[in-house]
Design a protein around this motif. Structure first.
Motif, PDB file in Angstrom:
ATOM      1  N   ASN A   1     -31.001  27.943 -28.375  1.00  0.00           N
ATOM      2  CA  ASN A   1     -30.712  25.929 -27.770  1.00  0.00           C
ATOM      3  C   ASN A   1     -29.947  25.992 -26.421  1.00  0.00           C
ATOM      4  OD1 ASN A   1     -32.192  25.264 -29.755  1.00  0.00           O
ATOM      5  ND2 ASN A   1     -30.182  25.484 -31.506  1.00  0.00           N
ATOM      6  N   SER A   2     -29.202  26.935 -26.233  1.00  0.00           N
ATOM      7  CA  SER A   2     -28.435  26.552 -24.457  1.00  0.00           C
ATOM      8  C   SER A   2     -29.414  26.256 -23.436  1.00  0.00           C
ATOM      9  CB  SER A   2     -27.453  28.197 -24.879  1.00  0.00           C
ATOM     10  OG  SER A   2     -28.202  29.144 -24.775  1.00  0.00           O
ATOM     11  N   ARG A   3     -30.340  27.065 -24.019  1.00  0.00           N
ATOM     12  CA  ARG A   3     -31.165  27.502 -22.389  1.00  0.00           C
ATOM     13  C   ARG A   3     -32.774  26.403 -23.019  1.00  0.00           C
ATOM     14  NH1 ARG A   3     -33.781  32.559 -22.228  1.00  0.00           N
ATOM     15  NH2 ARG A   3     -34.702  31.977 -20.559  1.00  0.00           N
ATOM     16  N   TYR A   4     -33.298  25.928 -24.352  1.00  0.00           N
ATOM     17  CA  TYR A   4     -33.575  25.393 -24.170  1.00  0.00           C
ATOM     18  C   TYR A   4     -33.000  24.088 -24.421  1.00  0.00           C
ATOM     19  CZ  TYR A   4     -37.955  23.248 -27.378  1.00  0.00           C
ATOM     20  OH  TYR A   4     -38.955  22.615 -27.643  1.00  0.00           O
ATOM     21  N   ARG A   5     -31.981  22.888 -24.341  1.00  0.00           N
ATOM     22  CA  ARG A   5     -31.702  21.450 -24.221  1.00  0.00           C
ATOM     23  C   ARG A   5     -31.651  21.399 -23.145  1.00  0.00           C
ATOM     24  NH1 ARG A   5     -25.396  21.808 -23.977  1.00  0.00           N
ATOM     25  NH2 ARG A   5     -25.251  23.656 -22.647  1.00  0.00           N
ATOM     26  N   TRP A   6     -31.833  22.605 -21.602  1.00  0.00           N
ATOM     27  CA  TRP A   6     -32.439  22.266 -20.276  1.00  0.00           C
ATOM     28  C   TRP A   6     -34.046  21.597 -19.980  1.00  0.00           C
ATOM     29  CZ3 TRP A   6     -27.747  20.524 -17.690  1.00  0.00           C
ATOM     30  CH2 TRP A   6     -27.355  21.303 -18.371  1.00  0.00           C
ATOM     31  N   PHE A   7     -34.503  22.759 -20.832  1.00  0.00           N
ATOM     32  CA  PHE A   7     -36.458  21.347 -20.830  1.00  0.00           C
ATOM     33  C   PHE A   7     -36.361  20.893 -21.352  1.00  0.00           C
ATOM     34  CE2 PHE A   7     -39.490  21.824 -23.540  1.00  0.00           C
ATOM     35  CZ  PHE A   7     -40.973  21.840 -22.979  1.00  0.00           C
ATOM     36  N   MET A   8     -35.195  19.897 -22.578  1.00  0.00           N
ATOM     37  CA  MET A   8     -35.495  18.760 -23.240  1.00  0.00           C
ATOM     38  C   MET A   8     -35.136  18.298 -22.676  1.00  0.00           C
ATOM     39  SD  MET A   8     -37.321  19.608 -25.735  1.00  0.00           S
ATOM     40  CE  MET A   8     -36.645  17.847 -26.765  1.00  0.00           C
ATOM     41  N   LEU A   9     -33.871  18.690 -20.910  1.00  0.00           N
ATOM     42  CA  LEU A   9     -33.763  17.287 -20.174  1.00  0.00           C
ATOM     43  C   LEU A   9     -34.026  17.558 -19.859  1.00  0.00           C
ATOM     44  CD1 LEU A   9     -31.376  15.716 -19.658  1.00  0.00           C
ATOM     45  CD2 LEU A   9     -30.088  17.330 -18.547  1.00  0.00           C
ATOM     46  N   ALA A  10     -35.256  18.668 -19.088  1.00  0.00           N
ATOM     47  CA  ALA A  10     -36.358  17.636 -17.607  1.00  0.00           C
ATOM     48  C   ALA A  10     -38.109  17.319 -18.285  1.00  0.00           C
ATOM     49  CB  ALA A  10     -36.898  18.902 -17.372  1.00  0.00           C
ATOM     50  N   LEU A  11     -37.554  17.334 -19.363  1.00  0.00           N
ATOM     51  CA  LEU A  11     -38.964  16.726 -20.218  1.00  0.00           C
ATOM     52  C   LEU A  11     -38.682  15.536 -20.210  1.00  0.00           C
ATOM     53  CD1 LEU A  11     -41.999  16.892 -21.139  1.00  0.00           C
ATOM     54  CD2 LEU A  11     -40.591  17.057 -23.520  1.00  0.00           C
ATOM     55  N   ALA A  12     -36.944  15.261 -20.530  1.00  0.00           N
ATOM     56  CA  ALA A  12     -37.201  13.184 -21.386  1.00  0.00           C
ATOM     57  C   ALA A  12     -37.185  12.557 -18.831  1.00  0.00           C
ATOM     58  CB  ALA A  12     -35.354  13.761 -21.455  1.00  0.00           C
ATOM     59  N   ALA A  13     -36.872  13.702 -18.667  1.00  0.00           N
ATOM     60  CA  ALA A  13     -36.374  13.038 -17.011  1.00  0.00           C
ATOM     61  C   ALA A  13     -37.697  12.698 -16.776  1.00  0.00           C
ATOM     62  CB  ALA A  13     -35.682  13.666 -16.167  1.00  0.00           C
TER      63      ALA A  13
ATOM     64  N   GLY B   1     -28.566  12.605 -25.738  1.00  0.00           N
ATOM     65  CA  GLY B   1     -27.161  13.038 -27.116  1.00  0.00           C
ATOM     66  C   GLY B   1     -27.427  13.352 -28.301  1.00  0.00           C
ATOM     67  N   ILE B   2     -28.781  14.431 -28.465  1.00  0.00           N
ATOM     68  CA  ILE B   2     -28.823  15.057 -29.318  1.00  0.00           C
ATOM     69  C   ILE B   2     -28.748  16.508 -28.994  1.00  0.00           C
ATOM     70  CG2 ILE B   2     -30.666  15.969 -30.994  1.00  0.00           C
ATOM     71  CD1 ILE B   2     -32.193  13.573 -30.868  1.00  0.00           C
ATOM     72  N   TRP B   3     -28.829  16.727 -28.069  1.00  0.00           N
ATOM     73  CA  TRP B   3     -29.155  17.966 -26.953  1.00  0.00           C
ATOM     74  C   TRP B   3     -27.637  17.935 -26.282  1.00  0.00           C
ATOM     75  CZ3 TRP B   3     -32.193  21.706 -28.471  1.00  0.00           C
ATOM     76  CH2 TRP B   3     -32.895  21.603 -28.648  1.00  0.00           C
ATOM     77  N   PHE B   4     -26.608  17.315 -25.719  1.00  0.00           N
ATOM     78  CA  PHE B   4     -26.063  17.673 -24.936  1.00  0.00           C
ATOM     79  C   PHE B   4     -24.602  16.615 -25.479  1.00  0.00           C
ATOM     80  CE2 PHE B   4     -29.581  18.473 -22.304  1.00  0.00           C
ATOM     81  CZ  PHE B   4     -28.984  19.312 -21.733  1.00  0.00           C
ATOM     82  N   SER B   5     -23.135  16.735 -25.467  1.00  0.00           N
ATOM     83  CA  SER B   5     -22.040  16.184 -25.932  1.00  0.00           C
ATOM     84  C   SER B   5     -21.045  16.505 -24.894  1.00  0.00           C
ATOM     85  CB  SER B   5     -22.086  16.589 -27.816  1.00  0.00           C
ATOM     86  OG  SER B   5     -21.455  18.305 -27.673  1.00  0.00           O
ATOM     87  N   GLY B   6     -19.884  15.543 -24.928  1.00  0.00           N
ATOM     88  CA  GLY B   6     -18.917  16.529 -24.228  1.00  0.00           C
ATOM     89  C   GLY B   6     -18.887  15.495 -22.831  1.00  0.00           C
ATOM     90  N   PRO B   7     -18.113  16.357 -22.649  1.00  0.00           N
ATOM     91  CA  PRO B   7     -18.005  16.382 -20.939  1.00  0.00           C
ATOM     92  C   PRO B   7     -19.603  16.371 -20.384  1.00  0.00           C
ATOM     93  CG  PRO B   7     -17.253  18.626 -21.294  1.00  0.00           C
ATOM     94  CD  PRO B   7     -17.040  17.984 -22.518  1.00  0.00           C
ATOM     95  N   GLN B   8     -21.087  17.395 -21.078  1.00  0.00           N
ATOM     96  CA  GLN B   8     -21.851  17.464 -20.397  1.00  0.00           C
ATOM     97  C   GLN B   8     -23.080  16.505 -20.184  1.00  0.00           C
ATOM     98  OE1 GLN B   8     -23.374  21.405 -21.657  1.00  0.00           O
ATOM     99  NE2 GLN B   8     -22.532  21.832 -19.404  1.00  0.00           N
TER     100      GLN B   8
END
Length: 408
Positions: free
Chosen positions: A3-15, A124-131
């Protein structure tokens, strides 16, 4: 993939969804309007109506689309919305008159807010806090990239290459459908693992009623009503205004692209600054004042000063939106669980402004070509005043929230 790596893929897809499904198709229209107007015989006021009319259906669907995203998940909502955006967006290329183009554009307005609200819900699902601010900044940068590419390429590259504005819209439609197919293959979010207690299912009506009681969201909706309406009107009018002032078409389009290029450069730094300082409201207030001032200055400058003014107004546009969406998610009682419904509520109010601001401003051009920018600047200053007002608001007590309202 963890998940720690997959969330960056999800962020790229979202962008990239923001880039190819929202940004490029949206900001291609202002630079294609001269070609569309010649083909269909549109007046300047009719062009303003086309530019804002999709917001009428978005007013109706924004709140529902966010609630649906909270109900069935951001992934499923984005899959459906991207495919619908492709089909309905391409249908605009079949228009033969102002009436048919307005009708197809009105239908297309059903889906954009569903995409944007659920892209930010995905953050908001894949990231929280300062990120979280960084993630929303990257998503907003994706939108800025699409805006820049659309305004720079649509009229000068894509239209000649593809054979006219209709084929440009067909091309964007195909890309959107492909993005929808990609969303059908990704993982659901990890929100189920964030709490040992599963969320209690609630109806759409319950969710909407709960979110509508959060007072700060109504104020934030007023903020976006003013600032979003001002931006929408100014950007749709700018290429036409510059052409009327004697600028060559490609140069006028480049001014709009410069606005978005500057926005792209600063989108992530503004988001990182908000994460670092932790004063999101104050950053939003300063950014809103910069946008409003820049729009107003466009009524007064000419020649090379236009470039400076465009960059000044544009440097915080998408950074503003990234911080704004983060600020919504961080409102007490919202969180990732209700991010879609909350964003939908604020978008509903802003879509009213983006529907009426372009034709109202364009109608003032009959008095003076510069006057529309004065109107849109005043609208943006009005929105920024809402952020000043929020300084005196007490944060609502989270203990008053029902048990099922808490984020996962």
């Amino acid at each position: 993939m963890p998940n720690s790596r997959y969330r960056w893929f999800m962020l790229a897809l979202a962008a990239l969804t923001h880039t190819f499904v929202m940004g490029m198709p949206t900001m291609s229209l202002p630079v294609l309007f001269p070609e569309i107007a010649r083909d269909l015989g549109l007046t300047l006021v009719e062009v303003g109506i086309i530019w804002g009319i999709s917001s009428l259906t978005s007013i109706v669907t924004a709140l529902l689309a966010g609630a649906v995203g909270d109900r069935i998940g951001a992934k499923n909502t984005l899959m459906i919305a991207c495919i619908l955006a492709g089909i309905l967006g391409a249908a605009r290329g079949l228009s033969s008159s102002f009436v048919t183009l307005a009708a197809f554009t009105l239908l297309f307005g059903l889906v954009p807010t569903a995409i944007s609200t659920n892209v930010h819900k995905t953050c908001g699902i894949w990231f929280s806090g300062p990120q979280l601010g960084l993630a929303n900044g990257v998503a907003s940068a994706g939108m800025a990239l699409g805006f820049m590419l659309g305004s720079f390429l649509a009229a000068t590259v894509l239209s000649p290459w593809l054979g006219g504005w209709r084929n440009v819209l067909f091309f964007y439609g195909a890309v959107a459908v492909v993005m929808g197919i990609i969303w059908s293959t990704v993982r659901p979010g990890p929100e189920a693992g964030r709490s040992s207690t599963p969320a209690v299912p609630v109806s759409l009506r319950q969710g909407l009623a709960y979110v509508s009681r959060i007072r700060s969201l109504w104020v934030l909706g007023f903020v976006l009503f003013g600032i979003g309406g001002g931006i929408q009107g100014a950007l749709g009018y700018l290429p036409t205004f510059l052409r009327g002032a004697g600028w060559p078409g490609p140069l006028a389009d480049s001014a709009l692209a410069t606005f978005h290029a500057t926005s792209l450069i600063f989108a992530i730094p503004v988001a990182l600054l908000s994460d670092h300082l932790g004063i999101r409201r104050q950053i939003l207030l300063v950014a809103g004042l910069i946008i409003a001032t820049g729009i107003g200055l466009l009524a007064m400058v000419s020649g090379p000063a236009v470039w400076v003014t465009v960059m000044f107004a544009g440097m915080v546009r998408d950074g503003f939106m990234g911080v704004y969406m983060t600020y919504i998610i961080e409102q007490p009682g919202v969180g990732a669980r209700w991010a879609g419904t909350a964003a939908g509520l604020t978008s509903t109010l802003s879509m009213l402004a983006t529907a009426i601001a372009p034709p109202l401003g364009n109608s003032l051009a009959a008095i003076s070509p510069n006057l529309p920018f004065v109107f849109w600047s005043a609208l943006a200053f009005m929105g920024a005043a809402g952020l000043y007002y929020m300084a005196g608001m007490q944060r609502p007590a989270e203990s008053h929230s029902p048990a099922w309202s808490q984020p996962d």
